[in-house]
Design an enzyme around this catalytic site. Structure first.
Site, PDB file in Angstrom:
ATOM      1  N   GLY A 179     -18.510   7.656  -3.197  1.00  0.00           N
ATOM      2  CA  GLY A 179     -17.309   7.765  -3.821  1.00  0.00           C
ATOM      3  C   GLY A 179     -17.616   6.484  -4.956  1.00  0.00           C
ATOM      4  O   GLY A 179     -18.548   5.870  -5.271  1.00  0.00           O
ATOM      5  N   ASN A 180     -16.187   6.103  -5.556  1.00  0.00           N
ATOM      6  CA  ASN A 180     -16.536   4.885  -6.580  1.00  0.00           C
ATOM      7  C   ASN A 180     -17.021   3.748  -6.026  1.00  0.00           C
ATOM      8  O   ASN A 180     -17.840   3.159  -6.567  1.00  0.00           O
ATOM      9  CB  ASN A 180     -14.961   4.645  -7.004  1.00  0.00           C
ATOM     10  N   LYS A 226       0.726  -1.061   0.028  1.00  0.00           N
ATOM     11  CA  LYS A 226      -0.049  -0.164   0.101  1.00  0.00           C
ATOM     12  C   LYS A 226       0.703   1.254  -0.069  1.00  0.00           C
ATOM     13  O   LYS A 226       1.953   1.258   0.350  1.00  0.00           O
ATOM     14  CB  LYS A 226      -0.890   0.025   1.212  1.00  0.00           C
ATOM     15  N   GLY A 275     -20.522   6.971   2.688  1.00  0.00           N
ATOM     16  CA  GLY A 275     -19.667   7.634   1.193  1.00  0.00           C
ATOM     17  C   GLY A 275     -20.476   7.368   0.254  1.00  0.00           C
ATOM     18  O   GLY A 275     -21.554   6.789   0.074  1.00  0.00           O
TER      19      GLY A 275
END
Ligand code: NAD
Length: 428
Positions: A221-222, A107, A219
């Site tokens: 988002g994507n 990451k 959320g």
């Protein structure tokens, strides 16, 4: 937002220790898997548009690559820390292993807020990040991807910098590339769709029809957007979503009792997944404080924003109607909250299984990039459904057979596979 005292890496290690005890792992294997193999922390100097020099802090952590090259996204976030990156790299190792793809876990991140950066400044950060790591990442070594607040454009700048340094084309260096530039069709949908493939199987197991269910999502988002789209397609209704408001520096929940309209909300959402609250009000949405999404009277909760959102404090606000948690985000539930879910027999689809669609499709992208042959979207999503469904079924079967909490069953499968690879290589 995560509280200051919360440490994602400490949480990842606590989760690991619990399974290491269950599996009775040898001390060498335990030590090896408890900490990352390699870590990089570095400065990225950037000449800002106003002429000032600014130094951004960047990270890459390679947790374990016994099963194949490291794989994992890069986050741009003002509150990024090395410990968050360590935790996320460890979770990537388990995620690749649980869906049985031949990749390890990594990451990366940069402490920055793209909302306050021009495109040129963001490009400089991307190129600077690659310059610091040009010898330590690569198609056969460690393969980055987009994550929170990074996208296909960021990936392409990074690829270009890497190829410029090495003087050759390496489309397999990075995934999440734009379609037509080595990207895979279906990648944008993959994580959110993967969450719903596993949710569909969980509902099937519980003998609940998706069309009889309501969900609330943190959320927008994507991950959240595509999860909502596919959940709607299989018949479910989302009554509440939440998002971060950059101007107010706080989050809000947006509720519509008879179901949010995804296309309508997308028209008033910025590219970072922030919903315009005054426009939402005009469209008849109730605008509530950011934590309200968790209190909704729904069957399914889908946390798809950040870590540490379902914790000892917030879990007391969850309605008795909730039957399934499908973790779109990484690390949204703390171990204390897990204990409550296990005691109440709430069906948990743990993060590294539920949101593994992204990395699975990234793996498909690598395969396609290396072959220089690209599949149609239906083929990609069909293969994704097969991979996610079989991973879910294997975990669910083990959970039932050994009477394990779903997160524990997923960890047992993943950690066993990684420990075995380390053993086979003579590392443990
Ligand atoms: P994104 O940047 O596209 O969207 C993040 C969303 O969360 C935005 O709508 C933002 O407004 C909202 N948000 C941020 N802070 C919030 C808060 N405190 N309260 C409510 N909403 C808040 O990110 P994404 O790609 O959708 O990723 C979401 C989560 O899923 C992250 O944990 C990420 O690590 C994880 N994940 C993403 C992928 C992927 O392929 N994109 C894959 C696996 C896991």
């Amino acid at each position: 937002m995560a509280s200051k005292a919360f440490n994602a890496f400490a949480m990842a290690q606590t989760q690991f220790d619990h399974i290491a005890d269950l599996l009775d792992l040898e001390s060498g294997t335990r030590e090896l898997l408890r900490n990352p193999m390699r870590e990089y922390a570095f400065n990225i100097p950037v000449r800002m548009d106003n002429g000032e020099m600014k130094i951004f802090r960047g990270f890459r952590v390679q947790h374990n690559d016994a099963r194949g090259p490291g794989k994992g996204g890069i986050r741009f976030h003002p509150l990024e820390t090395i410990d968050t990156v360590r935790a996320l790299s460890m979770w990537m190792t388990w995620k690749c292993a649980v869906v049985d793809i031949p990749l390890g876990g990594s990451k990366g991140g940069v402490i920055c807020d793209p909302h306050n950066l021009s495109m040129r400044e963001q490009e400089q950060i991307c190129r600077g990040w690659v310059r610091q790591l040009a010898r330590d990442i690569g198609p056969l070594r460690d393969v980055p991807a987009p994550d929170v607040m990074t996208n296909a454009q960021h990936m392409l700048w990074m690829l270009d910098e890497f190829e410029t340094i090495h003087g050759m084309h390496y489309p397999g260096l990075i995934t999440g590339k734009p379609v037509g530039m080595g990207g895979s069709l279906g990648r944008t949908e993959a994580t959110g769709f993967g969450v719903i493939f596993t949710l569909r199987e969980a509902l099937n197991d519980l003998d609940i029809r998706p069309e009889d269910t309501l969900a609330s999502v943190q959320g927008f988002g994507n991950v959240a957007q595509y999860a909502i789209r596919l959940y709607n397609q299989i018949g479910g209704t989302v009554t509440c979503v939440s998002s971060w408001d950059q101007k107010d520096e706080t989050s809000y929940s947006f509720r519509k009792k008879d179901g949010i309209d995804i296309d309508q909300l997308l028209k008033i959402t910025d590219r970072f997944g922030g919903i315009d609250k005054s426009k939402a009000q005009d469209l008849g949405y109730e605008v509530l404080s950011g934590d309200k999404w968790i209190e909704e009277e729904v069957d399914i909760l889908i946390p798809a924003a950040l870590e540490n959102q379902v914790n000892a404090e917030t879990i007391t606000q969850i309605s008795n109607r909730v039957k399934v948690i499908a973790e779109g985000a990484n690390g949204p539930t703390t171990p204390e909250a897990d204990k409550v879910f296990a005691a109440k027999k709430i069906f948990m689809i743990p993060d590294f299984l539920a949101n593994a669609g992204g990395v699975t499709c990234s793996y498909f992208e690598q395969v396609q990039s290396n072959m220089n042959l690209y599949w149609e979207k239906d083929e990609v999503l069909g293969k994704l459904d097969v991979k996610m469904t079989s991973a879910f079924l294997a975990v669910n079967e083990l959970a039932k057979k050994k009477k394990l909490y779903m997160r524990d069953a997923a960890y047992v499968i993943a950690i066993n596979r990684v420990a075995q690879a380390c053993k086979d290589r003579g590392w443990a």
